[in-house]
Scaffold this active site. Structure first.
Site, PDB file in Angstrom:
ATOM      1  N   ASP B 206      -8.071  -2.328   0.876  1.00  8.17           N
ATOM      2  CA  ASP B 206      -7.473  -0.845   1.310  1.00  8.17           C
ATOM      3  C   ASP B 206      -6.499  -0.687   0.272  1.00  8.17           C
ATOM      4  O   ASP B 206      -6.153  -1.346  -0.672  1.00  8.17           O
ATOM      5  CB  ASP B 206      -6.974  -0.869   2.552  1.00  8.17           C
ATOM      6  CG  ASP B 206      -5.954  -1.964   2.789  1.00  8.17           C
ATOM      7  OD1 ASP B 206      -5.984  -3.114   2.120  1.00  8.17           O
ATOM      8  OD2 ASP B 206      -4.922  -1.440   3.573  1.00  8.17           O
ATOM      9  N   ASP B 237      -4.125  -2.718  -7.485  1.00 11.24           N
ATOM     10  CA  ASP B 237      -3.620  -2.841  -6.024  1.00 11.24           C
ATOM     11  C   ASP B 237      -4.444  -2.652  -4.962  1.00 11.24           C
ATOM     12  O   ASP B 237      -4.358  -1.465  -4.440  1.00 11.24           O
ATOM     13  CB  ASP B 237      -2.248  -2.297  -6.009  1.00 11.24           C
ATOM     14  CG  ASP B 237      -1.647  -2.876  -4.556  1.00 11.24           C
ATOM     15  OD1 ASP B 237      -2.146  -3.818  -3.911  1.00 11.24           O
ATOM     16  OD2 ASP B 237      -0.662  -2.034  -4.097  1.00 11.24           O
ATOM     17  N   GLU B 271      -3.953  -4.203   4.372  1.00 14.30           N
ATOM     18  CA  GLU B 271      -2.889  -4.700   3.810  1.00 14.30           C
ATOM     19  C   GLU B 271      -1.736  -3.631   3.659  1.00 14.30           C
ATOM     20  O   GLU B 271      -0.404  -3.911   3.866  1.00 14.30           O
ATOM     21  CB  GLU B 271      -3.240  -5.458   2.385  1.00 14.30           C
ATOM     22  CG  GLU B 271      -2.034  -6.426   1.938  1.00 14.30           C
ATOM     23  CD  GLU B 271      -0.895  -5.650   1.105  1.00 14.30           C
ATOM     24  OE1 GLU B 271       0.113  -6.402   0.673  1.00 14.30           O
ATOM     25  OE2 GLU B 271      -1.258  -4.477   0.582  1.00 14.30           O
ATOM     26  N   GLU B 272      -2.086  -2.620   3.258  1.00 13.81           N
ATOM     27  CA  GLU B 272      -1.354  -1.407   3.181  1.00 13.81           C
ATOM     28  C   GLU B 272      -0.636  -0.733   4.259  1.00 13.81           C
ATOM     29  O   GLU B 272       0.086  -0.067   4.491  1.00 13.81           O
ATOM     30  CB  GLU B 272      -1.723  -0.475   2.093  1.00 13.81           C
ATOM     31  CG  GLU B 272      -2.364  -0.636   0.855  1.00 13.81           C
ATOM     32  CD  GLU B 272      -1.094  -1.189  -0.016  1.00 13.81           C
ATOM     33  OE1 GLU B 272       0.033  -1.313   0.173  1.00 13.81           O
ATOM     34  OE2 GLU B 272      -1.585  -1.439  -1.246  1.00 13.81           O
ATOM     35  N   ASP B 300      -2.138 -10.573  -6.105  1.00 13.64           N
ATOM     36  CA  ASP B 300      -2.001  -9.113  -5.357  1.00 13.64           C
ATOM     37  C   ASP B 300      -0.445  -8.955  -5.582  1.00 13.64           C
ATOM     38  O   ASP B 300       0.258  -8.025  -5.291  1.00 13.64           O
ATOM     39  CB  ASP B 300      -1.948  -9.189  -4.101  1.00 13.64           C
ATOM     40  CG  ASP B 300      -1.734  -7.976  -3.337  1.00 13.64           C
ATOM     41  OD1 ASP B 300      -1.847  -6.820  -3.904  1.00 13.64           O
ATOM     42  OD2 ASP B 300      -1.515  -7.770  -2.171  1.00 13.64           O
ATOM     43  N   HIS B 333      22.489  22.476  19.460  1.00 13.85           N
ATOM     44  CA  HIS B 333      22.765  23.463  18.402  1.00 13.85           C
ATOM     45  C   HIS B 333      24.013  23.366  17.993  1.00 13.85           C
ATOM     46  O   HIS B 333      24.927  23.236  18.880  1.00 13.85           O
ATOM     47  CB  HIS B 333      22.301  24.760  19.155  1.00 13.85           C
ATOM     48  CG  HIS B 333      22.557  25.892  18.069  1.00 13.85           C
ATOM     49  ND1 HIS B 333      23.687  26.394  17.539  1.00 13.85           N
ATOM     50  CD2 HIS B 333      21.512  26.666  17.376  1.00 13.85           C
ATOM     51  CE1 HIS B 333      23.300  27.400  16.584  1.00 13.85           C
ATOM     52  NE2 HIS B 333      21.987  27.490  16.599  1.00 13.85           N
ATOM     53  N   THR B 437      20.201  23.737  11.840  1.00 13.81           N
ATOM     54  CA  THR B 437      21.649  23.461  12.445  1.00 13.81           C
ATOM     55  C   THR B 437      21.184  22.888  13.949  1.00 13.81           C
ATOM     56  O   THR B 437      21.793  22.987  14.826  1.00 13.81           O
ATOM     57  CB  THR B 437      22.229  24.916  12.499  1.00 13.81           C
ATOM     58  OG1 THR B 437      21.416  25.664  13.440  1.00 13.81           O
ATOM     59  CG2 THR B 437      22.658  25.508  11.271  1.00 13.81           C
ATOM     60  N   ARG B 450      16.538  -7.701   2.017  1.00 14.46           N
ATOM     61  CA  ARG B 450      15.817  -8.711   1.391  1.00 14.46           C
ATOM     62  C   ARG B 450      16.582 -10.013   1.138  1.00 14.46           C
ATOM     63  O   ARG B 450      17.562 -10.106   0.869  1.00 14.46           O
ATOM     64  CB  ARG B 450      15.322  -8.132  -0.052  1.00 14.46           C
ATOM     65  CG  ARG B 450      14.843  -6.907  -0.197  1.00 14.46           C
ATOM     66  CD  ARG B 450      13.297  -6.950   0.076  1.00 14.46           C
ATOM     67  NE  ARG B 450      12.522  -5.785   0.635  1.00 14.46           N
ATOM     68  CZ  ARG B 450      11.346  -5.563   0.885  1.00 14.46           C
ATOM     69  NH1 ARG B 450      10.711  -6.665   0.962  1.00 14.46           N
ATOM     70  NH2 ARG B 450      10.960  -4.318   1.151  1.00 14.46           N
ATOM     71  N   SER B 524       8.183  -8.569  -0.328  1.00 21.88           N
ATOM     72  CA  SER B 524       7.593  -9.711   0.638  1.00 21.88           C
ATOM     73  C   SER B 524       6.077  -9.627   0.708  1.00 21.88           C
ATOM     74  O   SER B 524       5.739  -8.612   0.833  1.00 21.88           O
ATOM     75  CB  SER B 524       8.228  -9.302   2.103  1.00 21.88           C
ATOM     76  OG  SER B 524       9.609  -9.261   2.194  1.00 21.88           O
ATOM     77  N   HIS B 553       2.108   1.122  -6.221  1.00 29.42           N
ATOM     78  CA  HIS B 553       2.409   2.303  -5.056  1.00 29.42           C
ATOM     79  C   HIS B 553       2.526   3.709  -5.593  1.00 29.42           C
ATOM     80  O   HIS B 553       2.812   4.646  -4.671  1.00 29.42           O
ATOM     81  CB  HIS B 553       3.346   2.010  -4.085  1.00 29.42           C
ATOM     82  CG  HIS B 553       2.757   0.789  -3.235  1.00 29.42           C
ATOM     83  ND1 HIS B 553       3.239   0.226  -1.984  1.00 29.42           N
ATOM     84  CD2 HIS B 553       1.857  -0.174  -3.369  1.00 29.42           C
ATOM     85  CE1 HIS B 553       2.673  -0.549  -1.492  1.00 29.42           C
ATOM     86  NE2 HIS B 553       1.730  -1.038  -2.344  1.00 29.42           N
TER      87      HIS B 553
END
Lengths: 589, 589
Positions: B206, B237, B271-272, B300, B333, B437, B450, B524, B553
């Site tokens: 994918d 990818d 995977e994506e 990958d 509002h 608003t 990370r 990751s 990506h």
């Protein structure tokens, strides 16, 4: 006292025959004849139980089929409007009495009785208006906004108004395509009386989006009565009030009564989409349509509370900022690049965190309070007197969002007579559900400052720009910063001692039997300023008929049956009082 | 040295007749026969100019028509795939020489020559894979993901693989509806040699979303060659690498060569979209499919730079936080209520502003660095040696987003061996263009940390929760706070001295003639840990073939023709080296 002119009404079984009236002589000047009998006219509750249908005078629906082909779903919607109207077997019930044109004697009484008697027709007509989903923010529903304008035009014409659909040009959609803006409806109802003033009234026919899925308890485009409330999108914002103005004319038409002043209506179809094109349009007819306007009345806001009517004499302005922090030309993966780059979000969040204090709501931008008017004792007392229930506000109006203060006057002043800063959000950042590990390339923080007299846009913009740049400079960031004002409107205050306010106060006392609250609006209604400007500085007033809990832009928007029906009386009475006060004022000079 | 077994190939004009081979005796153990001749096999550049089409052996497209009805637009897309394949008149060109099964003698040379000769077929096949828009994140394109899995299944079967589509259950969409997850494709290619190890390879079929409007220079789903690069969504990818594994099998099938080890492929289609369902699936087959797996290879990820191949031995973990500040039950509002309420956005922005330093990128959450490994001199040297051009990284990879440091090793370490915190965005706040608003009722700040060895999820979560609560407590807010970890994955490091890494290093030296860089990934790849776990702790390795500027990506994703073709050689060589090193390792015990 001036002469009276009397009209005697006999009941007629012929559906559309005008009532037989016996005109007296028209007085040379109507001014002397006005003297509201306040003491004897307290608010008398509406008793719908007493109302019986009158099948002999069927209710005539106004629904207008659009010229263009409608989709199947749209046809269904139109069909349902038709059906609803057909099913309504109510007709106008007419008062069984003489009416004089003297408000102090018979006119108010007759008008109120006629309104009470026909309130189910009023509700049916409102249902018809609500049934057209005139959402101006949804381009696919643009035909329904046009349909609503056509619907109102037809009604105005049936009342003898001179109507003019005013082209407001094209709207550019986000994808670059262009669609027609709904024309504004200008409708003029001339009085047959000589030398009467001219009142301009404003309302809008478009509505906010709504769907059952958003959490409505009823179908939003099907007016539904429950516990005395009429639920439906637009019921209170702003179809209900617009209809009230036309009921006033309808009453006079019905009984062939002269209007106490000329009435010029401006009904637009883009209010919920920023009134695009209207300001330019109004400016272009400043010398023509507005040349004889003596005052403006806008019924498009709400009471503070639930019980005491109000007159609104101020609105806040708004300066809307977009602070852009630009990093690179593409979004990055936070795993692959996090740690290497200076992330625009980090900078922007730091900047946004320095603008307002959490605990107090106080704006932290230096200099921002410099131009705010000092609070007077009189002003403070007005807020302390207001009909406003803190507990119900906290529970219902704000949906439980915690209040910064529990004190009534403090809350009201914080909402309308002091500036505030709200952080709205961030364009360009991840806003969806779930977990996206993006480092956005460019982020734009959106926040706005509600301004009050006599704050100026320039000063506010200058203070914010200086502050944001200063904070950014301390961050040691190599990203690029831009501070933009993307929208600005001035604050406004009316003259509480002027004739327009005296008229509204008198009408409120006449109909409701109480002195109105004097409130200021927290939100911006920039068209108010435009109306004053294009009429050469004639006074504008905001005269709401809906309650503080109507939920104009929310789920389950409603207007109570009482407020709609008594609102019609209030606006009608106001027109008379406006005529009287304006003529008194003119006589002084 | 073991015995050789030789196969003689004669050119054949019959399209699908297997080459005539003369098998020698299969050696009892292949281990002794492996001895890479590194010195004599430097990287030899691919010369596509020398390649001539071979019309007598037409290229057979693999495109699989879906069973279910496709929409008209989908049919067009399928038709264009068919057309593209039909137009490709290239066939496999076969090597005109003997091949022995001894890598040190003929095998590598023959394999490389065959790959070079047939590289246009490789590109055509990749074009075919890219042409199917298998975007797992777009439910309307789910049939195309299934189609891609079917396409790969068909190919695997034609290569003699035992395939198994593994049901991964249903995916629940945000609107509550459920659709089928694409099945994972498990394909096993058994070696005919006795006692060979088993290698498991992973890839995904994918891709990320893509459209010309996003800023692609070419049609994203039409593989387009320009200046030696093959542009197309999924090119690098991860369709390119997946194809490389199958080309390796194709080569052995073509020449009836025994595979040097058993090959078990796991190719998924989600995977994506977070590899939904795969982890549970892998765990469920730990005792069956994985019982004999000796090591795992995942291709990958990407090189650090553009020229030097790398072996990746670590990945960062990720702990993704959602900090919710809840005010009331409805959006307000800002004009009507700004000043009265304690706005959740104000609180959240304050909290988010205390997490990371703009100037240094240092995480400001106390205790967060407690568990980070000390940097060793050897590690530092590895980063200093890396092929990584700071200037091109700054200009191209990050799209010009300013760098926190200009020092190569500092940048690489910040991206992969130190923890970082990125602020991703805010759910519930206004994120659109223009000026709304709104005071959002509830806002959820999203940020992630990370993590690196040996940070634990529990400690990170605990530090963040303690810090956020502490900051919130200082705000004097009556809003409600919730700190949630909505996703967490551990960091991972491989054993650089283990057989899997020695194999990858040997293959890289064999094909590219250089020692690989040893890199760690900033992102990751949680499935890496799962593979190690389900195989009972067998070593996993990340062996990328794409370059650092492939833009996986992003717009204009590409793989260079060189990296795709030489990548096929690299992965193929790696399989041989894996087999050898694993057997050596086993012999030790």
């Amino acid at each position: 006292m001036s002469e009276e002119f009397t009209l005697n009404i006999e009941e007629s079984n012929a559906p559309h025959a005008p009532p037989k009236v016996d005109y007296g002589a028209v007085p040379a000047s109507a001014t002397g004849g006005f003297s509201s009998n306040l003491a004897s006219s307290p608010y008398h509750p509406v008793t719908p139980q007493n109302l019986l249908p009158s099948p002999s005078i069927p209710y005539k629906p106004l629904t207008v089929q659009m010229q263009q082909d409608l989709s199947s779903a749209e046809c269904d919607a139109v069909a349902s409007v038709q059906t609803m109207a057909d099913e309504c077997e109510l007709g106008f019930r007419e008062t069984n009495q003489s009416i004089t044109a003297d408000p102090a004697k018979d006119l108010y009484k007759a008008m109120y009785e006629w309104i009470d008697l026909n309130q189910n027709v009023f509700v049916s007509r409102l249902a018809e208006a609500v049934a057209i989903p005139s959402v101006s923010g949804d381009p696919t529903l643009r035909p329904r906004v046009l349909q609503t304008v056509a619907w109102a035009t037809k009604w105005c014409e049936s009342l003898g108004g001179v109507t003019e659909p005013v082209d407001l040009g094209l709207q550019t959609l986000p994808d670059g395509s262009r669609i027609v803006r709904p024309p504004a409806l200008f409708a003029t109802f001339e009085s047959t009386l000589p030398d009467v003033p001219t009142l301009c009234v404003y309302g809008h026919l478009d509505v906010q989006p709504a769907s059952k899925e958003d959490g409505w308890d009823t179908e939003p485009f099907q007016l539904t009565e429950k516990d005395g409330n009429l639920y439906g999108r637009g019921a209170t914002d702003d179809k209900g009030p617009v209809l009230c103005w036309l009921w006033f004319v309808e009453f006079h038409r019905k009984f062939n009564l002269p209007l106490p002043c000329n009435l010029k209506c401006v009904f637009e179809g883009m209010e919920e989409s920023g009134s695009e094109g209207l300001e330019e349009c109004l400016k272009s007819v400043s010398e023509t349509f507005f040349h004889d306007v003596d005052g403006i009345c806008i019924s498009d806001n709400y009471w503070m509370g639930l019980e005491r009517p109000c007159v609104t004499w101020g609105i806040r302005g708004n300066v809307y900022f977009a602070v852009e922090v630009r990093g690179g030309t593409k979004d990055l993966h936070s795993g692959a690049h996090g740690g290497a780059v200076q992330e625009p979000m980090t900078d922007l969040i730091k900047i946004m965190s320095t603008l307002v204090d959490s605990a107090t709501g106080k704006i932290l931008v230096p200099g921002i309070y410099d131009e705010v008017d000092e609070l007077t004792e009189e002003e403070k007392e007005r807020y302390e007197r207001c009909d406003f229930d803190v507990a119900s506000y906290a529970n219902e109006d704000t949906g439980g969002m915690p209040l910064l203060s529990q004190d009534k006057a403090t809350i009201l002043m914080a909402r309308s007579r002091y500036p505030t800063l709200s952080l709205h959000g961030i364009e360009g950042a991840f806003a969806g559900a779930g977990a996206k590990t993006v480092i956005p390339r460019t982020v734009v923080g959106k926040f706005s400052i509600r301004t009050v007299p006599h704050m100026t846009i320039d000063h506010v913009a200058e203070c914010v720009k200086r502050h944001v740049v200063k904070v950014f400079d301390t961050l040691g960031s190599k990203n690029r910063l831009k501070v933009n004002v993307i929208h600005a409107g001035k604050p406004w205050m009316g003259d509480l001692n002027g004739y327009n306010y005296r008229a509204a106060a008198a009408a409120t006392k006449q109909v409701w039997g109480v002195e109105p609250d004097y409130t200021r609006e927290g939100g911006s209604i920039p068209i108010t300023l435009t109306f004053e400007e294009v009429s050469g500085g004639k006074p504008a007033i905001l005269l709401p008929i809906g309650q503080g809990d109507d939920g104009a832009h929310s789920q389950n928007e409603k207007i109570s049956r009482r407020n709609y029906i008594v609102g019609a009386k209030t606006l009608g009475t106001y027109v008379y009082e406006f005529s009287r006060m304006t003529q008194e004022e003119k006589a002084k000079h």
